[in-house]
Design an enzyme around this catalytic site. Structure first.
Site, mmCIF file in Angstrom:
data_model
loop_
_atom_site.group_PDB
_atom_site.id
_atom_site.type_symbol
_atom_site.label_atom_id
_atom_site.label_comp_id
_atom_site.label_asym_id
_atom_site.label_seq_id
_atom_site.Cartn_x
_atom_site.Cartn_y
_atom_site.Cartn_z
ATOM 1 N N ALA A 162 0.577 1.255 0.885
ATOM 2 C CA ALA A 162 1.776 1.373 0.055
ATOM 3 C C ALA A 162 1.424 1.697 -1.395
ATOM 4 O O ALA A 162 2.184 2.390 -2.078
ATOM 5 C CB ALA A 162 2.582 0.076 0.118
ATOM 6 N N THR A 163 0.296 1.212 -1.875
ATOM 7 C CA THR A 163 -0.078 1.503 -3.263
ATOM 8 C C THR A 163 -0.234 3.003 -3.480
ATOM 9 O O THR A 163 0.286 3.567 -4.446
ATOM 10 C CB THR A 163 -1.379 0.764 -3.636
ATOM 11 O OG1 THR A 163 -1.122 -0.638 -3.644
ATOM 12 C CG2 THR A 163 -1.871 1.181 -5.009
ATOM 13 N N THR A 218 -9.373 13.927 5.623
ATOM 14 C CA THR A 218 -9.333 13.758 7.070
ATOM 15 C C THR A 218 -8.516 12.523 7.446
ATOM 16 O O THR A 218 -8.733 11.440 6.903
ATOM 17 C CB THR A 218 -10.764 13.613 7.625
ATOM 18 O OG1 THR A 218 -11.505 14.769 7.260
ATOM 19 C CG2 THR A 218 -10.749 13.466 9.136
ATOM 20 N N CYS A 242 -2.564 -9.293 -4.859
ATOM 21 C CA CYS A 242 -3.053 -8.105 -5.565
ATOM 22 C C CYS A 242 -3.371 -8.403 -7.015
ATOM 23 O O CYS A 242 -4.025 -7.620 -7.681
ATOM 24 C CB CYS A 242 -2.015 -6.990 -5.472
ATOM 25 S SG CYS A 242 -1.544 -6.634 -3.774
ATOM 26 N N SER A 259 3.636 0.111 4.420
ATOM 27 C CA SER A 259 2.279 -0.371 4.638
ATOM 28 C C SER A 259 2.183 -0.980 6.031
ATOM 29 O O SER A 259 3.115 -1.663 6.476
ATOM 30 C CB SER A 259 1.934 -1.428 3.582
ATOM 31 O OG SER A 259 0.687 -2.009 3.868
ATOM 32 N N ASN A 275 7.495 -9.183 -3.342
ATOM 33 C CA ASN A 275 6.341 -9.733 -2.641
ATOM 34 C C ASN A 275 6.035 -11.177 -3.019
ATOM 35 O O ASN A 275 5.272 -11.847 -2.319
ATOM 36 C CB ASN A 275 5.105 -8.861 -2.899
ATOM 37 C CG ASN A 275 4.860 -8.630 -4.371
ATOM 38 O OD1 ASN A 275 5.741 -8.153 -5.093
ATOM 39 N ND2 ASN A 275 3.676 -8.961 -4.830
ATOM 40 N N GLN A 302 7.060 -4.990 1.880
ATOM 41 C CA GLN A 302 7.357 -6.345 2.356
ATOM 42 C C GLN A 302 8.556 -6.405 3.290
ATOM 43 O O GLN A 302 8.819 -7.450 3.874
ATOM 44 C CB GLN A 302 7.611 -7.270 1.165
ATOM 45 C CG GLN A 302 6.361 -7.649 0.384
ATOM 46 C CD GLN A 302 5.407 -8.533 1.170
ATOM 47 O OE1 GLN A 302 5.783 -9.130 2.181
ATOM 48 N NE2 GLN A 302 4.169 -8.603 0.720
#
Lengths: 380, 132
Positions: free
Chosen positions: A71-72, A236, A320, A197, A149, A177
């Site tokens: 997600a970041t 890739t 985080c 995510s 979050n 979330q």
């Protein structure tokens, strides 16, 4: 995660579902999906099946989804890539967003963008009207997370999206979330850019997605080096990660009763914790996602409280940002003092959490709080 | 090597609910946080018979107070020569945790000096010092 410990940190990451792990293991042998040979075509087929699964879960078509590392990266691609072709103008976001949103917006602010930083109410929710009020003619981005979050506060994304429908600003939503807990429909909610995510929903870490409104062509890639993902995210692809993400999403559909069951468990947890003197709930049950309970243990030191809970896997805030010494900026934005923010715990449940685990957690926290209270000097 | 976690589990020198404040008590605080350390000493034959603490704050603060009381009660050394670096080294405190060691030493030495100043007959004397 030892067998004896109780894991209540699902907002940080969720244990991988065994079914997901098995499907990932089977996908480890897949070739490079960009290769033209038969093995590559097989890998590409599996990747596209997964793309359809994940995109479909949020009401999108396959071509609207770009794989990212999480997600970041999806947030960064949405914000920085979405505004890359524009001259500095205006952004609306909330102070309680995840760092993955705050930091790229601060980067833009340093480059001359004007930012309206919204303050949520005491329940952590930013009213849709408050999001819309500062929107101006030159607002280019509105970024509001679906579920916070730290507090679990749920924003009314559909209401914001509806009111932004006729405005040219991009509407970006970090849904890391919420994916496991709340229904998401990118079209019905009027979302332009949606960050997802896998590891928050019992999938593997290291894989996420950016889902875009149909026809959105404004994005600029942040990386260069190949034509994968229509040139928007070169590199890739990792088929086993992608297959794992899709498997986790399918498991969400199988475990559709989890949100209601976990919400009931969360309230059982609060019923136990609320008996501790000085405890304050951060957020309201009706406006928080099912899996998160954030509580302030007023008068206690949160670090010592955590230290006294060696068998309990919980956190003081976002994993985080837990490496820093700063207290939770999310709780301070809700009006908590620095000391109160430091005296807070985030307990986040998962679909495998049991009543026995909740009861044991309540007992451990109650004992630890009582011990710290007994250690305190009498008032001077 | 002693860890904070191991000491935190016991905190053997914490003053119990039924233990009265003894002959000399002093508190130390720090502007760096709302942490506070209170150390109480009881004397016998001119020496420290017992040392107990109460504290509010981080694990480092609680453990430093506990260690200082253990040192005062069992070390047999002059508490006035104790340095914060001794506490920090014993508990492997990080630089950012030094205020915890300073508070523990300040509270211990202030309590000891209080006893020296007012004599062993005066009970429940208290003073507060601030650790920078």
């Amino acid at each position: 995660m030892s067998d004896q410990s109780i894991y209540l940190d699902h907002a940080a990451t969720t244990p991988i579902d065994p079914v997901v792990a098995e499907q990932m293991a089977q996908a480890l042998h897949l070739a490079n999906p960009a290769s033209a040979h038969s093995a590559g075509r097989l890998a590409a087929e599996r990747v596209e099946q997964a793309r359809a699964t994940v995109a479909g879960h949020v009401g999108a078509a396959s071509e609207q989804l770009i794989w990212t590392s999480g997600a970041t990266e999806a947030d960064n691609l949405a914000i920085l890539g979405g505004l890359a072709q524009q001259a500095p103008a205006h952004i609306v976001t909330a102070r309680t967003e995840h760092k993955a949103v705050l930091d790229p917006i601060r980067q833009l602010e340093r480059g001359g963008w004007r930012v309206t930083w919204l303050k949520p109410g005491a329940d952590g929710v930013v009213a849709a009207a408050d999001v819309l009020a500062p929107v101006q003619a030159d607002t280019r981005l509105v970024s509001v997370m679906h579920v916070n979050n730290e507090t679990g506060a749920v924003q009314d994304i559909a209401a914001i999206g509806r009111q932004l429908a006729d405005h040219p600003a991009l509407f970006h939503v970090d849904a890391a979330q919420s994916l496991a807990w709340l229904p998401i429909d990118i079209n019905a909610m009027g979302i332009d850019l949606l960050a997802l995510s896998a590891h928050k929903c019992h999938g593997p870490p290291g894989i996420g997605a950016l889902v875009m409104r149909r026809g959105l062509v404004r994005l600029r890639p942040l990386m260069h080096g190949g034509g994968q993902e229509r040139g928007l995210r070169p590199g890739t692809l990792a088929p086993h990660q992608i297959v794992g993400f899709a498997a986790a999403v399918r498991r969400l559909q199988v475990c559709a009763d989890a949100p209601d069951r976990v919400r009931a468990l969360r309230e059982h947890l609060w019923a136990g914790l609320s008996r501790i003197s000085g405890v304050i709930r951060n957020g309201q049950p009706q406006s928080t996602a099912p899996h998160i309970l954030n509580a302030t243990f007023a008068g206690l030191n949160g670090e010592s409280l955590l230290f006294g809970l060696p068998g309990l896997m919980v956190s003081q805030g976002s994993a985080c940002t837990s490496g820093g010494q700063e207290s939770s900026y999310v709780l301070r934005a809700l009006g908590r003092s620095d000391a109160e923010a430091r005296a807070s715990l985030r307990l986040s449940l998962g679909r495998t959490t049991t009543v026995a685990e909740i009861d044991a957690a309540v007992a451990q926290i109650s004992n630890a709080a009582a011990r710290l209270t007994a250690l305190q000097p009498e008032a001077a | 090597m002693e860890t904070l976690r191991a000491r935190f589990e016991t905190l053997r020198w914490a003053r119990g609910a039924d233990e009265p404040i003894t002959e000399a008590t002093a508190r130390a605080t720090t502007p760096a946080s709302d942490d506070v350390v209170e150390i109480s000493l009881r004397f016998c034959d001119g020496g420290i018979e017992s040392a107990r603490f109460r504290a509010h704050g981080s694990p480092a603060t609680l453990c430093a107070a506990d260690w200082a009381c253990e040192y005062a009660e069992t070390g047999g050394a002059d508490v006035l020569t104790l340095c914060a670096t001794d506490v920090a080294e014993a508990l492997h405190l990080a630089r950012i945790q030094m205020p915890a060691a300073l508070m523990a030493v300040d509270a211990l030495q202030a309590a000891y000096r209080r006893w020296q100043d007012v004599g062993a007959q005066e009970h429940q004397s208290q003073q507060t010092v601030s650790t920078v």
